[in-house]
Each structure stands twice: as C-alpha cells, then as structure tokens.
Design a protein around this motif. Structure first.
Motif, mmCIF file in Angstrom:
data_model
loop_
_atom_site.group_PDB
_atom_site.id
_atom_site.type_symbol
_atom_site.label_atom_id
_atom_site.label_comp_id
_atom_site.label_asym_id
_atom_site.label_seq_id
_atom_site.Cartn_x
_atom_site.Cartn_y
_atom_site.Cartn_z
ATOM 1 N N MET B 70 0.851 -1.187 0.000
ATOM 2 C CA MET B 70 0.000 0.000 0.000
ATOM 3 C C MET B 70 0.888 1.239 0.000
ATOM 4 N N VAL B 71 0.542 2.201 -0.823
ATOM 5 C CA VAL B 71 1.330 3.431 -0.925
ATOM 6 C C VAL B 71 0.426 4.615 -0.634
ATOM 7 N N ALA B 72 0.873 5.521 0.261
ATOM 8 C CA ALA B 72 0.114 6.724 0.599
ATOM 9 C C ALA B 72 0.072 7.653 -0.608
ATOM 10 N N PRO B 73 -0.982 8.470 -0.688
ATOM 11 C CA PRO B 73 -1.080 9.371 -1.850
ATOM 12 C C PRO B 73 0.058 10.389 -1.852
ATOM 13 N N TYR B 87 -6.046 8.709 -2.485
ATOM 14 C CA TYR B 87 -6.231 7.669 -1.466
ATOM 15 C C TYR B 87 -5.100 6.643 -1.622
ATOM 16 N N PRO B 88 -4.810 5.894 -0.554
ATOM 17 C CA PRO B 88 -3.741 4.899 -0.658
ATOM 18 C C PRO B 88 -4.067 3.873 -1.740
#
Ligand code: NI
Ligand code: NI
Ligand code: NI
Lengths: 109, 109, 109
Positions: B70-73, B87-88
């Motif tokens: 998962m990658v943060a925006p 969004y992630p």
C-alpha cells in the motif's frame, strides 16, 4: 526484443516521456550531461519488441526534433577563459541520439 | 562476457548491492527514475563471464522480488491534477527488469 | 558503429572528457557509483565508427591509467562497523572498465 538507448536534450525530455507513457512504452530515465555548453540531457533506456521499434523511432523523432535557438552567454565555471563565449550564439537544441542494441536475454522479476 | 543492465527499485537496491559484493560481482550503479508514481530506481551495469550469468540472474531474482504494497497518496509536484490519486493504493514494489547484452570487446585499464 | 560504455573513476573523468572533445568524439556522461570505498565514477556513452574504436581505446588508456594511492579512513555512513577501516589504506585509483557493444541501428534526429 531490443534495448533502445536514447539520449535526449532536457528541453524535449518531458514531452517524450509523456508520449512514451501514452503509447505504453516503459522507459527508465537517467540524468546525463554532454554536448555543447554542457547542456543537460536525459538518457532513456527502453525495452521494446522488435516489431515496435519503428513506432518508437517515430515517437522519438516527433518529440525531439533538433532546431536552432539563440543561447545567452554562460560564464565559465571552471575558469577556462578559452571556452568563454561573450555573446549570444545560435545553437542546435533538441534532437536525440539513438542506439538500438540487440539483447541476448530479457528477464522481468 | 556479457554486460548485464538491471533496473532495480530503490527498495531492493541496497540488498542487491550487498549480495553482489558478497558474491564477487562488480557493479556500477546509476540513479534512475521511471515507472508508477515516479518512484526511484537504480540501474546496475554488471560485466559478467558467460558461465556466471545464471548465478547472477538467481541473485537478482532472490533479492528483487516484486510484491504488492500500500502506498500513501503523493500530491502532484507538477500541478498535474489529472494524475493525482487522493487515497492509498496498492502498487507493485520491488522487482527488476534485466537486459543481458552481448559485447564485442572488454577492456580494463 | 559501436556503442562504447566506459566506466571511469572521477579522478580521471575530466581529463578524459577534454581529450574526447579535442579528438572529436562525442560522449554522454552519467554520474555513477560503485567499487571500493564507494568512490564516485562517471559512465561515458560514446557512439563511434568501427574504424575509430582502436583510437578511442588508446585515448581512454592514456587518460585513465590505474595507479596506487593512500586513502584516509572513511567512517561508515550506514553504521555497518564491519566494513569500517580505521587506518589509511593503499587503493587502486583511476582506471577504466570498457564494454564495446554492437548496435543494430543508429539514429540521429
Ligand atoms: Ni545534431
Ligand atoms: Ni512487473
Ligand atoms: Ni582494476
């Protein structure tokens, strides 16, 4: 499959990058230097199926056309007065130098 | 002898670098960019004897496995709101793209 | 035509760059790292006609001779105490590693 190494002037590099993405080519970009007045450029590494080489060449040609432009004088950083040009000069900007390399193996992990 | 060009995500680059050193492979590293979310990567240039190519491929595979994360925006730097993802998201991280190139001559001075 | 990839230690990189310019070779330069004590180096990409490969090799040999030099200890950045060497050591500086690659196509736009 081929490995295409394309050296592109910074002025054209973003435009080419966008065009490659839009046409589903995946490129790795490396910051590079060289050429007249030490202008920056970008070296693209692009893996491409043999049949798509002509399409890729067209894309690069369309987005990296070489053209003349007046450039203001740059004072020499290294103190080498010999290479100092004290008046605006017309230089070639844009353009691309492209090598299409054969590859023996391609892997993607 | 071959020239191996391996593009490796930054997350795996140090681990691969250490593994290469431990196994007596000598690599030159170049900072590069490209791919989803403009994440950084490293381009390795590795000169290798023909017989050691499979061992090198194993090392890269073991140290650069592609996996989901998962990658943060990231807010868009260039102001291009079209590419902003608020969004992630799950992205593929790690992985390597590898080209094995034939060489005609090798010199070491 | 060939694509010559030459990895040159930073100590010799400017001298080689000037020699190439004087002899009408056009090089693209990429900042790179690798080798003992993480010393910096420069990767040159040089497109060259087949008949000029020997002259280019001579130029690189003359400007990038490998030699011994004492190097002060460097404290480890990554905290890896195992690799810390607390006394000056004699290392090889200079030198070049060169790959001559065949190319299938060359374009200049
Ligand atoms: Ni030109
Ligand atoms: Ni993938
Ligand atoms: Ni050596």
């Amino acid at each position: 499959m081929k490995l295409v190494v394309a050296v592109v002037q910074d002025q054209d590099s973003n435009r080419l990058s966008n065009a490659l993405t839009k046409n589903d080519f995946r490129a790795t970009k490396l910051a590079s230097t060289g050429g007249f007045l030490r202008s920056g450029n970008t070296t693209f590494l692009i893996g491409v199926d043999d049949g798509l080489v002509p399409k890729l060449m067209d894309l690069i040609r369309e987005n990296c056309r070489s053209r003349e432009q007046m450039v203001a004088p740059v004072s020499p950083m290294g103190g080498n007065a010999d290479s100092y040009i004290p008046y605006p000069v017309e230089v070639e900007v844009g353009g691309a130098t492209i090598f299409v390399l054969p590859i023996e193996q391609f892997h993607h992990f």
